[in-house]
Design an enzyme around this catalytic site. Structure first.
Site, mmCIF file in Angstrom:
data_model
loop_
_atom_site.group_PDB
_atom_site.id
_atom_site.type_symbol
_atom_site.label_atom_id
_atom_site.label_comp_id
_atom_site.label_asym_id
_atom_site.label_seq_id
_atom_site.Cartn_x
_atom_site.Cartn_y
_atom_site.Cartn_z
ATOM 1 N N PHE A 1 0.859 -1.181 0.000
ATOM 2 C CA PHE A 1 0.000 0.000 0.000
ATOM 3 C C PHE A 1 0.898 1.236 0.000
ATOM 4 O O PHE A 1 1.868 1.299 0.772
ATOM 5 C CB PHE A 1 -0.887 -0.034 1.246
ATOM 6 C CG PHE A 1 -2.002 0.972 1.227
ATOM 7 C CD1 PHE A 1 -3.148 0.730 0.483
ATOM 8 C CD2 PHE A 1 -1.904 2.135 1.952
ATOM 9 C CE1 PHE A 1 -4.181 1.654 0.470
ATOM 10 C CE2 PHE A 1 -2.940 3.064 1.944
ATOM 11 C CZ PHE A 1 -4.083 2.826 1.202
ATOM 12 N N ASP B 1 2.372 -5.818 7.690
ATOM 13 C CA ASP B 1 1.161 -5.009 7.744
ATOM 14 C C ASP B 1 -0.017 -5.957 7.530
ATOM 15 O O ASP B 1 -0.098 -6.639 6.504
ATOM 16 C CB ASP B 1 1.207 -3.923 6.662
ATOM 17 C CG ASP B 1 0.076 -2.912 6.811
ATOM 18 O OD1 ASP B 1 -1.010 -3.318 7.280
ATOM 19 O OD2 ASP B 1 0.271 -1.739 6.449
ATOM 20 N N TYR C 1 -10.442 -0.202 11.062
ATOM 21 C CA TYR C 1 -11.717 0.135 10.409
ATOM 22 C C TYR C 1 -12.077 -0.774 9.242
ATOM 23 O O TYR C 1 -13.111 -0.602 8.632
ATOM 24 C CB TYR C 1 -11.718 1.602 9.940
ATOM 25 C CG TYR C 1 -10.530 2.008 9.092
ATOM 26 C CD1 TYR C 1 -10.463 1.682 7.744
ATOM 27 C CD2 TYR C 1 -9.470 2.716 9.644
ATOM 28 C CE1 TYR C 1 -9.375 2.043 6.980
ATOM 29 C CE2 TYR C 1 -8.376 3.083 8.886
ATOM 30 C CZ TYR C 1 -8.332 2.745 7.542
ATOM 31 O OH TYR C 1 -7.240 3.106 6.792
ATOM 32 N N LYS C 2 -11.202 -1.739 8.918
ATOM 33 C CA LYS C 2 -11.507 -2.625 7.791
ATOM 34 C C LYS C 2 -12.289 -3.831 8.324
ATOM 35 O O LYS C 2 -13.418 -3.673 8.757
ATOM 36 C CB LYS C 2 -10.217 -3.000 7.073
ATOM 37 C CG LYS C 2 -9.634 -1.775 6.339
ATOM 38 C CD LYS C 2 -8.268 -1.997 5.730
ATOM 39 C CE LYS C 2 -7.811 -0.731 5.010
ATOM 40 N NZ LYS C 2 -6.364 -0.701 4.769
ATOM 41 N N ARG D 1 -12.747 -3.910 -7.066
ATOM 42 C CA ARG D 1 -12.348 -4.741 -5.933
ATOM 43 C C ARG D 1 -13.583 -5.136 -5.141
ATOM 44 O O ARG D 1 -14.438 -4.291 -4.846
ATOM 45 C CB ARG D 1 -11.446 -3.832 -5.081
ATOM 46 C CG ARG D 1 -10.528 -4.515 -4.143
ATOM 47 C CD ARG D 1 -9.532 -3.505 -3.577
ATOM 48 N NE ARG D 1 -10.170 -2.528 -2.685
ATOM 49 C CZ ARG D 1 -9.600 -2.041 -1.585
ATOM 50 N NH1 ARG D 1 -8.403 -2.432 -1.234
ATOM 51 N NH2 ARG D 1 -10.218 -1.153 -0.843
HETATM 52 C C1 LIG Z 1 -5.747 0.576 4.494
HETATM 53 C C2 LIG Z 1 -4.258 0.474 4.612
HETATM 54 C C3 LIG Z 1 -3.528 1.475 5.276
HETATM 55 C C4 LIG Z 1 -4.222 2.703 5.772
HETATM 56 O O1 LIG Z 1 -3.435 3.484 6.588
HETATM 57 P P1 LIG Z 1 -4.108 4.666 7.402
HETATM 58 O O2 LIG Z 1 -3.001 5.270 8.140
HETATM 59 O O3 LIG Z 1 -5.190 4.083 8.243
HETATM 60 O O4 LIG Z 1 -4.726 5.605 6.410
HETATM 61 C C5 LIG Z 1 -2.157 1.279 5.433
HETATM 62 N N1 LIG Z 1 -1.535 0.176 4.940
HETATM 63 C C6 LIG Z 1 -2.225 -0.777 4.279
HETATM 64 C C7 LIG Z 1 -1.511 -1.981 3.771
HETATM 65 C C8 LIG Z 1 -3.596 -0.655 4.082
HETATM 66 O O5 LIG Z 1 -4.268 -1.588 3.400
#
Ligand SMILES: *Cc1c(COP(=O)(O)O)cnc(C)c1O
Length: 406
Positions: free
Chosen positions: A122, A193, A218-219, A365
């Site tokens: 990400f 992660d 939040y996911k 997705r």
């Molecule tokens: C959703 C996601 C994030 C989001 O990071 P935030 O700091 O909450 O915006 C980070 N890393 C990965 C791999 C994600 O899928």
């Protein structure tokens, strides 16, 4: 349109749907981006706001134990990711936690300079690594390779292997245990992660001997928009990591108000500032849904939902090109497809009650959350997808104007 599906008979998770507050007529395939509101969370929030905050005021820090919420919520998450109690906190955002664990990991390998990640990671993880490298100004290199080249790129110059287990775009899943072992064999540390893993599939951080991990609240954990994230520090590092953000909540004795910083013992040192009690309380309550959930049972249903979706789409929507691994063992809990007009297609789907999302440049997705989806939902979603594709219902200007958040 079928209202029932044979695969939904004897579904051990079927009753969980009533634990969520899903809008009528919506098939929600985006729990990998923002989880659904658990039905009991509004009452819990009402109580926290009116009773705990409204009546207890400052006494709430002790009377309701707000002060230890990051550790308490962390322990609930620990169970879902194969971590021992006392090794996880809920705090800050995933981006900030990436910064914290990467800086801490690099400090444990001062003689090495290479951070290895992949181009399926990400972007925020890569941006943070790049920013940290510049900030440290100690000659670190951020080496980014293709996901399938990661294993071969692990060498004796590696300080830290930093990967996302499940690719946010394609759902491709890394072998956490094997890659961590390889990194350790080369003398490096491994950061994982778990943004698309926690609450979606069984994770075994302790078994994989991961050094550090982070992930989202939040996911799949359903903590609400912008919910606090989490952070894991392996037991062997708990008392020797140097926290890079030395805030008072990570101090050994915050209320001694010493002028000198002394890190807390254990995971507490990775805390920074005052915890967001309202959003932590929402996440805390949301996690109760997982109390009686066996993650292997959840995974079995996730694979079944994904396999059904994949086979139905491939049979009925030949315009879509699979972007996810075909082997369910190599996927998380999502299926992605490429389509030139992916953005418009997703907007049309949303207008017809099927909510997924779009990731540039051309990926649609679909996330599958076994706690509130059935196989009948999956078939209905494909019915709508097929109707939209065969009728080119996406080909309208109203579906082509990009909004800020896709
Ligand atoms: C959703 C996601 C994030 C989001 O990071 P935030 O700091 O909450 O915006 C980070 N890393 C990965 C791999 C994600 O899928």
């Amino acid at each position: 349109m079928p209202v029932t599906h044979p695969l939904d008979e004897n579904d051990p998770l079927a009753a969980k749907k009533t634990a969520f507050s899903l809008p009528e007529g919506v098939i929600y395939l985006d729990g990998n981006s923002l989880g659904v509101l658990p039905a009991h969370v509004p009452d819990r929030m009402q109580q926290v706001i009116k009773k705990e905050w409204g009546e207890s005021l400052i006494r709430g820090w002790n009377d309701h134990d707000w002060i230890d919420l990051p550790q308490r919520v962390g322990d609930k998450i620990a169970r879902l990711i194969g971590a021992q109690p006392g090794t996880v906190i809920a705090a800050d955002s995933t981006s900030i936690n990436v910064f914290k664990v990467l800086a801490a990991a690099l400090a444990l390998r001062p003689e090495r300079k290479v951070i290895l990640s992949d181009n399926g990671n990400f972007p925020t993880d890569l941006y943070v690594a790049s920013g940290l490298k510049d900030l440290l100004d100690q000659g670190h290199e951020l080496r980014i390779v293709a996901p399938e080249e990661v294993e071969a790129a692990i060498g004796d110059d590696l300080a830290v292997l930093m990967l996302t287990e499940v690719d946010y775009k394609t759902g491709r899943k890394h072998d956490m245990k094997a890659l961590t072992a390889k990194a350790h064999g080369a003398g490096a540390l491994a950061i994982w992660d778990l943004a698309h893993s926690a609450g979606a599939l069984p994770v075994d951080l302790a078994g994989a001997k991961a050094d550090f991990a982070v992930g989202c609240g939040y996911k799949y954990l359903n903590g609400g928009p912008g919910a606090p994230a989490f952070l894991y520090v392996g037991p062997e590092h708990q008392d020797n990591v140097r926290p890079p953000l030395t805030g008072w909540m990570g101090h050994e004795a915050p209320f001694a108000f010493d002028l000198d910083y002394r890190p807390d013992t254990g995971i507490g040192r990775m805390r920074v500032g005052t915890p967001p009690v309202l959003s932590l309380s929402a996440l805390d309550a949301a996690l109760d849904i997982f109390d009686d959930v066996d993650m292997t049972v959840l995974r079995r249903k996730s694979v079944s939902l994904c396999e059904l979706f994949l086979s139905e789409v491939e049979a009925r929507c030949p315009e879509l090109v699979l972007a996810s691994p075909r082997d369910p063992e190599r996927r998380g809990s999502q299926i992605s497809f490429r389509f030139d007009n992916g953005y418009a297609l997703m907007q049309a789907l949303i207008a017809h009650g099927v909510i997924g999302d779009f990731r540039a440049p051309d990926t649609v997705r679909f996330g599958f959350t076994p706690l509130y989806l059935s196989h009948a939902d999956v078939v209905r979603a494909v019915d709508i997808l097929e109707t939209i594709l065969t009728g080119r219902l996406w080909d309208r200007n109203e579906f082509k104007t990009k909004q800020k958040v896709t």
